[in-house]
Design an enzyme around this catalytic site. Structure first.
Site, PDB file in Angstrom:
ATOM      1  N   ASP A   1      -5.138 -12.335  -9.382  1.00 46.20           N
ATOM      2  CA  ASP A   1      -4.091 -11.315  -9.374  1.00 46.20           C
ATOM      3  C   ASP A   1      -2.889 -11.792  -8.559  1.00 46.20           C
ATOM      4  OD1 ASP A   1      -5.389  -9.462 -10.984  1.00 46.20           O
ATOM      5  OD2 ASP A   1      -6.552  -8.685  -9.309  1.00 46.20           O
ATOM      6  N   GLY A   2      -3.177 -12.567  -7.500  1.00 46.41           N
ATOM      7  CA  GLY A   2      -2.092 -13.124  -6.674  1.00 46.41           C
ATOM      8  C   GLY A   2      -1.171 -13.997  -7.526  1.00 46.41           C
TER       9      GLY A   2
ATOM     10  N   ASN B   1       2.784  -4.646  -7.007  1.00 48.49           N
ATOM     11  CA  ASN B   1       1.686  -4.030  -6.248  1.00 48.49           C
ATOM     12  C   ASN B   1       2.205  -2.990  -5.257  1.00 48.49           C
ATOM     13  OD1 ASN B   1      -0.641  -5.136  -7.236  1.00 48.49           O
ATOM     14  ND2 ASN B   1      -0.941  -6.601  -5.582  1.00 48.49           N
ATOM     15  N   GLU B   2       2.975  -3.469  -4.286  1.00 46.65           N
ATOM     16  CA  GLU B   2       3.429  -2.558  -3.224  1.00 46.65           C
ATOM     17  C   GLU B   2       4.500  -3.185  -2.374  1.00 46.65           C
ATOM     18  OE1 GLU B   2       1.542  -5.417  -1.779  1.00 46.65           O
ATOM     19  OE2 GLU B   2      -0.111  -4.111  -2.285  1.00 46.65           O
TER      20      GLU B   2
ATOM     21  N   ARG C   1       5.185   6.877  13.629  1.00 48.87           N
ATOM     22  CA  ARG C   1       5.048   5.777  14.592  1.00 48.87           C
ATOM     23  C   ARG C   1       3.683   5.157  14.372  1.00 48.87           C
ATOM     24  NH1 ARG C   1       7.073   5.272  20.641  1.00 48.87           N
ATOM     25  NH2 ARG C   1       6.649   3.052  20.789  1.00 48.87           N
TER      26      ARG C   1
ATOM     27  N   ASP D   1       1.564   1.222  12.858  1.00 47.67           N
ATOM     28  CA  ASP D   1       1.693  -0.159  12.394  1.00 47.67           C
ATOM     29  C   ASP D   1       2.663  -0.278  11.219  1.00 47.67           C
ATOM     30  OD1 ASP D   1      -0.014  -0.904  14.325  1.00 47.67           O
ATOM     31  OD2 ASP D   1      -1.616  -1.631  13.015  1.00 47.67           O
TER      32      ASP D   1
ATOM     33  N   ALA E   1      -2.262   2.786  10.164  1.00 51.45           N
ATOM     34  CA  ALA E   1      -2.567   3.090  11.577  1.00 51.45           C
ATOM     35  C   ALA E   1      -1.460   3.879  12.275  1.00 51.45           C
ATOM     36  CB  ALA E   1      -2.864   1.793  12.336  1.00 51.45           C
TER      37      ALA E   1
HETATM   38  P1  NAP Z   1      -3.948 -12.837  -0.641  1.00 51.62           P
HETATM   39  O1  NAP Z   1      -4.329 -12.496   0.762  1.00 51.62           O
HETATM   40  O2  NAP Z   1      -4.131 -14.228  -1.119  1.00 51.62           O
HETATM   41  O3  NAP Z   1      -4.675 -11.866  -1.707  1.00 51.62           O
HETATM   42  C1  NAP Z   1      -5.087 -10.637  -1.409  1.00 51.62           C
HETATM   43  C2  NAP Z   1      -6.206 -10.185  -2.370  1.00 51.62           C
HETATM   44  O4  NAP Z   1      -5.694  -9.063  -3.103  1.00 51.62           O
HETATM   45  C3  NAP Z   1      -6.675 -11.212  -3.390  1.00 51.62           C
HETATM   46  O5  NAP Z   1      -8.089 -11.164  -3.449  1.00 51.62           O
HETATM   47  C4  NAP Z   1      -6.072 -10.704  -4.684  1.00 51.62           C
HETATM   48  O6  NAP Z   1      -6.834 -11.020  -5.833  1.00 51.62           O
HETATM   49  C5  NAP Z   1      -6.115  -9.217  -4.468  1.00 51.62           C
HETATM   50  N1  NAP Z   1      -5.198  -8.433  -5.299  1.00 51.62           N
HETATM   51  C6  NAP Z   1      -3.898  -8.652  -5.586  1.00 51.62           C
HETATM   52  N2  NAP Z   1      -3.432  -7.682  -6.384  1.00 51.62           N
HETATM   53  C7  NAP Z   1      -4.458  -6.830  -6.627  1.00 51.62           C
HETATM   54  C8  NAP Z   1      -4.595  -5.634  -7.374  1.00 51.62           C
HETATM   55  N3  NAP Z   1      -3.551  -5.101  -8.003  1.00 51.62           N
HETATM   56  N4  NAP Z   1      -5.791  -5.005  -7.363  1.00 51.62           N
HETATM   57  C9  NAP Z   1      -6.847  -5.506  -6.694  1.00 51.62           C
HETATM   58  N5  NAP Z   1      -6.778  -6.641  -5.964  1.00 51.62           N
HETATM   59  C10 NAP Z   1      -5.600  -7.294  -5.933  1.00 51.62           C
HETATM   60  O7  NAP Z   1      -2.455 -12.429  -0.805  1.00 51.62           O
HETATM   61  P2  NAP Z   1      -1.441 -12.747  -1.979  1.00 51.62           P
HETATM   62  O8  NAP Z   1      -2.064 -13.570  -3.050  1.00 51.62           O
HETATM   63  O9  NAP Z   1      -0.195 -13.212  -1.302  1.00 51.62           O
HETATM   64  O10 NAP Z   1      -1.249 -11.280  -2.543  1.00 51.62           O
HETATM   65  C11 NAP Z   1      -0.505 -10.317  -1.867  1.00 51.62           C
HETATM   66  C12 NAP Z   1      -1.260  -9.047  -2.033  1.00 51.62           C
HETATM   67  O11 NAP Z   1      -2.311  -9.030  -1.078  1.00 51.62           O
HETATM   68  C13 NAP Z   1      -0.436  -7.829  -1.713  1.00 51.62           C
HETATM   69  O12 NAP Z   1       0.264  -7.364  -2.849  1.00 51.62           O
HETATM   70  C14 NAP Z   1      -1.477  -6.842  -1.218  1.00 51.62           C
HETATM   71  O13 NAP Z   1      -1.852  -5.912  -2.200  1.00 51.62           O
HETATM   72  C15 NAP Z   1      -2.689  -7.683  -0.871  1.00 51.62           C
HETATM   73  N6  NAP Z   1      -3.021  -7.434   0.529  1.00 51.62           N
HETATM   74  C16 NAP Z   1      -4.147  -6.695   0.767  1.00 51.62           C
HETATM   75  C17 NAP Z   1      -4.489  -6.349   2.067  1.00 51.62           C
HETATM   76  C18 NAP Z   1      -5.711  -5.496   2.304  1.00 51.62           C
HETATM   77  O14 NAP Z   1      -6.352  -5.100   1.334  1.00 51.62           O
HETATM   78  N7  NAP Z   1      -6.022  -5.194   3.550  1.00 51.62           N
HETATM   79  C19 NAP Z   1      -3.691  -6.773   3.133  1.00 51.62           C
HETATM   80  C20 NAP Z   1      -2.560  -7.522   2.848  1.00 51.62           C
HETATM   81  C21 NAP Z   1      -2.228  -7.844   1.540  1.00 51.62           C
HETATM   82  P3  NAP Z   1      -6.960 -12.514  -6.413  1.00 51.62           P
HETATM   83  O15 NAP Z   1      -7.975 -13.199  -5.554  1.00 51.62           O
HETATM   84  O16 NAP Z   1      -7.440 -12.281  -7.802  1.00 51.62           O
HETATM   85  O17 NAP Z   1      -5.617 -13.166  -6.356  1.00 51.62           O
END
Ligand code: NAP
Length: 268
Positions: A45-46, A123-124, A149, A151, A186
């Site tokens: 998805d990334g 995504n967001e 106030r 994170d 948070a």
């Molecule tokens: P990353 O840390 O490499 O990937 C974050 C994880 O989110 C990967 O496992 C990715 O799946 C999964 N993901 C992405 N879009 C998704 C969706 N729509 N539904 C379910 N899972 C999804 O970071 P990155 O590749 O730079 O991606 C950035 C994304 O990381 C942001 O858009 C955010 O949604 C997510 N993120 C999540 C958290 C959390 O859950 N605590 C914190 C920060 C960021 P794949 O392994 O298939 O690529």
């Protein structure tokens, strides 16, 4: 049909990418980096997030398809061993018979003391303080709603609701609902700073404005992209008039993806 391929860069995705080009060449498909009809994302998805941002200016006429080389993805729904089937369907259906599903995206308008910029997120977006907690006023449809106030604040699309939003306790929203979801990261609650504490879902045509305290150092994320600012006046989020288009060559309902990813197939 004009196409472009993006891959995650790991060995499996690279190999699959070469295979895709070879097959596409046999089908006389045209490789076009500037204005492809279809962008193929090979990875997870990334990788689809990278593909989306590479072609964010072409959203009106490009569609996306994803092949996953890791675990099942929300945006990547073809398996590596189905690449021949996918290509023959792409050629058979062409641009005119393709079934396209359109998902809502978030539009972000950032006003700084210098200028106004527009971004789109698949995504967001998140807004966080860098050296201290984020302090910000949050308005909904031009009325002050709360003083935040904590994170940070996350504003997600329906298809992003399974990503960061889910980790923050947000609900899973079907992408057929044009909406944005606001979740708190948070929050601190006391007599001065009081927030709702629950995720909020805004429909199309509503908007949310965030006014960070002046001169705060802010980390703004738009999907995987990150920007630092200390000059933000306001951040407006709404459901964009633009949508992202995915080419679907077979059905794979959203709730099945959710179940496969988070629940599994155990029936006990
Ligand atoms: P990353 O840390 O490499 O990937 C974050 C994880 O989110 C990967 O496992 C990715 O799946 C999964 N993901 C992405 N879009 C998704 C969706 N729509 N539904 C379910 N899972 C999804 O970071 P990155 O590749 O730079 O991606 C950035 C994304 O990381 C942001 O858009 C955010 O949604 C997510 N993120 C999540 C958290 C959390 O859950 N605590 C914190 C920060 C960021 P794949 O392994 O298939 O690529």
């Amino acid at each position: 049909m004009k196409y472009f391929v993006l891959n995650r860069g790991d060995e499996t995705s690279l190999k699959l990418s070469h295979k895709f080009h070879k097959l596409a060449n046999q089908y006389n498909m045209i490789l076009d980096e500037k204005s492809p009809d279809i962008a193929v994302s090979i990875g997870g998805d990334g990788t689809m997030l990278y593909a989306f941002h590479k072609f964010v200016q072409n959203l009106d006429h490009i569609s996306f398809v994803g092949i996953h080389t890791g675990h099942l993805g929300f945006y990547a729904d073809w398996k590596p061993n189905e690449i021949e089937q996918l290509l023959s369907l792409m050629v058979e259906k062409g641009n005119s018979e393709q079934i396209i599903v359109e998902y809502p995206i978030v539009q972000l308008e950032i006003k700084t003391i210098k200028d106004t910029r527009i971004y789109y997120a698949l995504n967001e977006i998140t807004i966080k303080g860098i050296h201290a907690t984020l302090v910000a006023q949050l308005d909904i449809n031009d009325d002050q709603f709360e003083m935040f106030r904590g994170d940070g604040i996350c504003i997600s699309t329906p298809s992003g609701s399974t990503a960061y939003n889910k980790g923050l306790g947000g609900g899973i929203i079907h992408p057929a609902l044009p909406s944005i979801q606001i979740t708190e990261i948070a929050s601190i609650n006391n007599r001065v700073f009081r927030t709702l504490g629950s995720p909020i879902i805004l429909p199309k045509h509503h908007h949310c404005d965030i006014y960070p305290k002046a001169k705060q150092k802010i980390l703004l994320s738009v999907d995987h992209l990150q920007f630092e600012h200390d000059d933000i006046i306001s951040i407006r989020s709404s459901v964009s008039h633009k949508k992202v288009r995915f080419a679907r060559y077979r059905p794979f309902p959203f709730w099945n993806r959710v179940k496969d990813a988070f629940v599994g197939n155990e029936s006990n």
